[in-house]
Motif scaffolding. Structure first.
Motif, PDB file in Angstrom:
ATOM      1  N   UNK A 149     -25.161  -1.315 -18.970  1.00 12.49           N
ATOM      2  CA  UNK A 149     -26.437  -1.865 -19.390  1.00 12.49           C
ATOM      3  C   UNK A 149     -26.457  -3.380 -19.293  1.00 12.49           C
ATOM      4  N   UNK A 150     -27.670  -3.870 -19.150  1.00 11.67           N
ATOM      5  CA  UNK A 150     -27.962  -5.279 -19.358  1.00 11.67           C
ATOM      6  C   UNK A 150     -29.045  -5.343 -20.437  1.00 11.67           C
ATOM      7  N   UNK A 151     -29.004  -6.374 -21.235  1.00  5.25           N
ATOM      8  CA  UNK A 151     -30.035  -6.593 -22.247  1.00  5.25           C
ATOM      9  C   UNK A 151     -30.927  -7.739 -21.805  1.00  5.25           C
ATOM     10  N   UNK A 152     -32.225  -7.585 -22.037  1.00  6.11           N
ATOM     11  CA  UNK A 152     -33.168  -8.651 -21.737  1.00  6.11           C
ATOM     12  C   UNK A 152     -33.889  -9.050 -23.014  1.00  6.11           C
ATOM     13  N   UNK A 153     -33.948 -10.335 -23.260  1.00  3.50           N
ATOM     14  CA  UNK A 153     -34.603 -10.866 -24.447  1.00  3.50           C
ATOM     15  C   UNK A 153     -35.240 -12.202 -24.087  1.00  3.50           C
ATOM     16  N   UNK A 154     -36.550 -12.286 -24.251  1.00  7.89           N
ATOM     17  CA  UNK A 154     -37.300 -13.488 -23.898  1.00  7.89           C
ATOM     18  C   UNK A 154     -37.028 -13.928 -22.459  1.00  7.89           C
ATOM     19  N   UNK A 155     -36.883 -12.937 -21.578  1.00  8.15           N
ATOM     20  CA  UNK A 155     -36.704 -13.210 -20.164  1.00  8.15           C
ATOM     21  C   UNK A 155     -35.291 -13.530 -19.724  1.00  8.15           C
ATOM     22  N   UNK A 156     -34.360 -13.601 -20.679  1.00  2.00           N
ATOM     23  CA  UNK A 156     -32.955 -13.886 -20.343  1.00  2.00           C
ATOM     24  C   UNK A 156     -32.169 -12.576 -20.325  1.00  2.00           C
ATOM     25  N   UNK A 157     -31.365 -12.387 -19.284  1.00  2.00           N
ATOM     26  CA  UNK A 157     -30.631 -11.135 -19.095  1.00  2.00           C
ATOM     27  C   UNK A 157     -29.141 -11.394 -19.311  1.00  2.00           C
ATOM     28  N   UNK A 158     -28.526 -10.504 -20.089  1.00  2.00           N
ATOM     29  CA  UNK A 158     -27.093 -10.619 -20.338  1.00  2.00           C
ATOM     30  C   UNK A 158     -26.460  -9.226 -20.302  1.00  2.00           C
ATOM     31  N   UNK A 159     -25.229  -9.098 -19.816  1.00  2.00           N
ATOM     32  CA  UNK A 159     -24.577  -7.797 -19.772  1.00  2.00           C
ATOM     33  C   UNK A 159     -24.217  -7.297 -21.162  1.00  2.00           C
ATOM     34  N   UNK A 160     -24.249  -5.980 -21.329  1.00  2.00           N
ATOM     35  CA  UNK A 160     -23.848  -5.352 -22.582  1.00  2.00           C
ATOM     36  C   UNK A 160     -22.471  -4.756 -22.372  1.00  2.00           C
ATOM     37  N   UNK A 195     -40.489  -4.265 -26.411  1.00  2.42           N
ATOM     38  CA  UNK A 195     -41.756  -4.571 -25.748  1.00  2.42           C
ATOM     39  C   UNK A 195     -41.954  -6.075 -25.676  1.00  2.42           C
ATOM     40  N   UNK A 196     -42.355  -6.563 -24.518  1.00  2.19           N
ATOM     41  CA  UNK A 196     -42.591  -7.987 -24.348  1.00  2.19           C
ATOM     42  C   UNK A 196     -41.362  -8.802 -24.020  1.00  2.19           C
ATOM     43  N   UNK A 197     -40.207  -8.132 -23.854  1.00  3.36           N
ATOM     44  CA  UNK A 197     -38.970  -8.870 -23.568  1.00  3.36           C
ATOM     45  C   UNK A 197     -38.895  -9.341 -22.124  1.00  3.36           C
ATOM     46  N   UNK A 198     -39.687  -8.718 -21.228  1.00  7.61           N
ATOM     47  CA  UNK A 198     -39.681  -9.126 -19.824  1.00  7.61           C
ATOM     48  C   UNK A 198     -39.224  -8.055 -18.855  1.00  7.61           C
ATOM     49  N   UNK A 199     -39.062  -6.816 -19.315  1.00 11.58           N
ATOM     50  CA  UNK A 199     -38.554  -5.751 -18.448  1.00 11.58           C
ATOM     51  C   UNK A 199     -39.467  -5.505 -17.243  1.00 11.58           C
ATOM     52  N   UNK A 200     -40.745  -5.273 -17.529  1.00  9.98           N
ATOM     53  CA  UNK A 200     -41.687  -4.984 -16.446  1.00  9.98           C
ATOM     54  C   UNK A 200     -41.865  -6.192 -15.535  1.00  9.98           C
ATOM     55  N   UNK A 201     -41.878  -7.381 -16.117  1.00 11.95           N
ATOM     56  CA  UNK A 201     -41.984  -8.599 -15.302  1.00 11.95           C
ATOM     57  C   UNK A 201     -40.805  -8.716 -14.349  1.00 11.95           C
ATOM     58  N   UNK A 202     -39.617  -8.396 -14.829  1.00 12.82           N
ATOM     59  CA  UNK A 202     -38.429  -8.473 -13.973  1.00 12.82           C
ATOM     60  C   UNK A 202     -38.530  -7.474 -12.824  1.00 12.82           C
TER      61      UNK A 202
END
Length: 221
Positions: free
Chosen positions: A206-217, A43-50
């Protein structure tokens, strides 16, 4: 389903946020035809914002959003929907004073009950609920209607925001089954989730999002 290299969505170097507050930072992500891609984060990582930036509810300040090779950045939300990018929002948000059928047909001015046939085939549970007001539905029923409403718009790419959120385990399984069935029809999907077990069950990668930064899993979360 056989994998295909045809690209449905390509997001490149996307920045987005609220006013001067940047939430999404240099995001890069892709979804291929017939693929279900996960975007996992707390929650709050930026998923909905993205997802909001993809659909145009939140303007992006930099970067590219291409759907089937067509640039969407800068277009209003209704034009993005017309191009085939459709979202099912978190929480199954519906108009409580409208019936299930009215909610399902809401997005198409010339819609008829015939447009509901694919939705009712996917969610036969909704057949007996067509005349019920949305405010009287359970959480699982609301989620089915929300996904069905998006499907009536015939998406090329379906964005699913937290489709398992707040649902009982048996309903989560039902939603997972529906996503797998949709994939068999060729619809590409981007699923934003914090439920790793659910993501593992429905997504190809999958991609992971953390603090608005997205990286592939590289492997299963």
């Amino acid at each position: 389903m056989a994998k295909t290299s045809e690209e449905i969505l390509r997001v490149s170097h996307l920045d987005a946020g609220y006013g001067h507050v940047k939430v999404i930072r240099d995001a890069n992500l892709s979804v291929a035809a017939g693929e279900v891609v996960g975007l996992v984060g707390r929650n709050g990582a930026g998923k909905t914002t993205f997802l909001s930036s993809l659909i145009g509810m939140l303007p992006s300040s930099r970067g590219s959003i291409q759907l089937c090779g067509q640039e969407l950045a800068g277009l209003p939300s209704h034009e993005r929907v017309r191009q085939g990018l459709v979202i099912s929002p978190s929480g199954g948000r519906l108009f409580k004073s409208l019936t299930v059928e009215e909610n399902l047909l809401l997005g198409i001015a010339s819609a008829t009950p015939a447009d509901l046939e694919p939705v009712l085939a996917l969610f036969p549970e909704l057949q007996k609920l067509r005349g019920r007001y949305a405010g009287k539905l359970s959480g699982g029923e609301r989620q089915m209607v929300a996904i069905g409403r998006a499907l009536v718009l015939k998406p090329r790419l379906l964005l699913l925001d937290e489709p398992s959120e707040g649902l009982a385990p048996i309903v989560v399984l039902r939603v997972a089954e529906a996503i797998k069935s949709l994939q068999q029809t060729g619809i590409a999907m981007l699923v934003a989730e914090q439920n790793l077990k659910f993501t593992d069950a429905v997504c190809n990668r999958w991609f992971q999002i953390d603090k608005g930064a997205i990286s592939p899993v590289a492997s299963s979360p």
